[in-house]
Design an enzyme around this catalytic site. Sequence first.
Site, short mmCIF file in Angstrom:
data_model
loop_
_atom_site.label_atom_id
_atom_site.label_comp_id
_atom_site.label_asym_id
_atom_site.label_seq_id
_atom_site.Cartn_x
_atom_site.Cartn_y
_atom_site.Cartn_z
N ASP A 52 -2.72 9.61 -0.47
CA ASP A 52 -2.34 9.20 -1.82
C ASP A 52 -2.11 7.70 -1.90
O ASP A 52 -2.06 7.00 -0.89
CB ASP A 52 -1.06 9.93 -2.24
CG ASP A 52 -1.28 11.43 -2.45
OD1 ASP A 52 -2.42 11.82 -2.74
OD2 ASP A 52 -0.29 12.19 -2.32
N TYR A 110 0.79 13.58 10.70
CA TYR A 110 1.42 12.56 9.87
C TYR A 110 2.78 12.20 10.44
O TYR A 110 3.47 13.03 11.04
CB TYR A 110 1.63 13.08 8.44
CG TYR A 110 0.40 13.06 7.57
CD1 TYR A 110 0.13 11.96 6.74
CD2 TYR A 110 -0.48 14.13 7.55
CE1 TYR A 110 -1.00 11.94 5.93
CE2 TYR A 110 -1.61 14.12 6.74
CZ TYR A 110 -1.86 13.02 5.93
OH TYR A 110 -2.97 13.00 5.14
#
Length: 243
Positions: A52, A110
């Site tokens: 994002d 992540y």
Amino acid sequence: MARYFITLQYDGTNYHGWQIQPNGITVEECVEKSLSTLLGRDIDIVGAGRTDAGVHARKMVAHFDFEGTVDCDQMVYKLNRMLPRDIAILCVEPVSDEMHARFSAKSRTYHYYIHTRKDAFLRQYSCLITFPLDLEKMNEGADVLKEYKDFGAFCKSHTDVKTTLCDVYEARFTQLSPHAYEFTISANRFLRNMVRAVVGTLVDVGRGKISIEGLRKIIEGKSRCDAGESMPANALFLDDVKY
């Protein structure tokens, strides 16, 4: 036609995410334009995922197809000369036609960073939280994630996804210093906004706002409205993609 993998890293601060979109500059757009200029024809690339706006990547992988010979070392050198300083090409290598940057990936990892004391140097890549966190409770909550497959509770609303099923292999908080934490999560795939929503919910567990039983109910309820807030993008890094 030969297929090539590109391994790259980027600071997402100045980009509207990875994927090309009409309302702002993206990492994918920058790489495609440089590749197309270098190879003398329009080149489309496919990434391992879609980060994002504001999210960073220490390791992103993408592939492209090209009919012709590519000097991989020279391509790395030339792309790095052409691209802005916040995008770095680490490697270009030929792969078999069956390899796909997105669908061949076995796992993604992540990292999310939190600090609990104002710090002049962490502000860009870590999220400041000004209340105490219970590390043991947050890790108890992180362990709960591995018991479930459906993570609809952490998926951004009105997102066009065929399934909200994910296999979470690893989830844990590590204390880096008295005032800094790192959250690591690995899975076969991630839903849009999932990591930031997971962290926000586990932070609520660490604050005592959500119990472990409450966390289970949130996951089983599959409603994004019940989970915690989405944490800021600047502290999130795509750290690894494995094939």
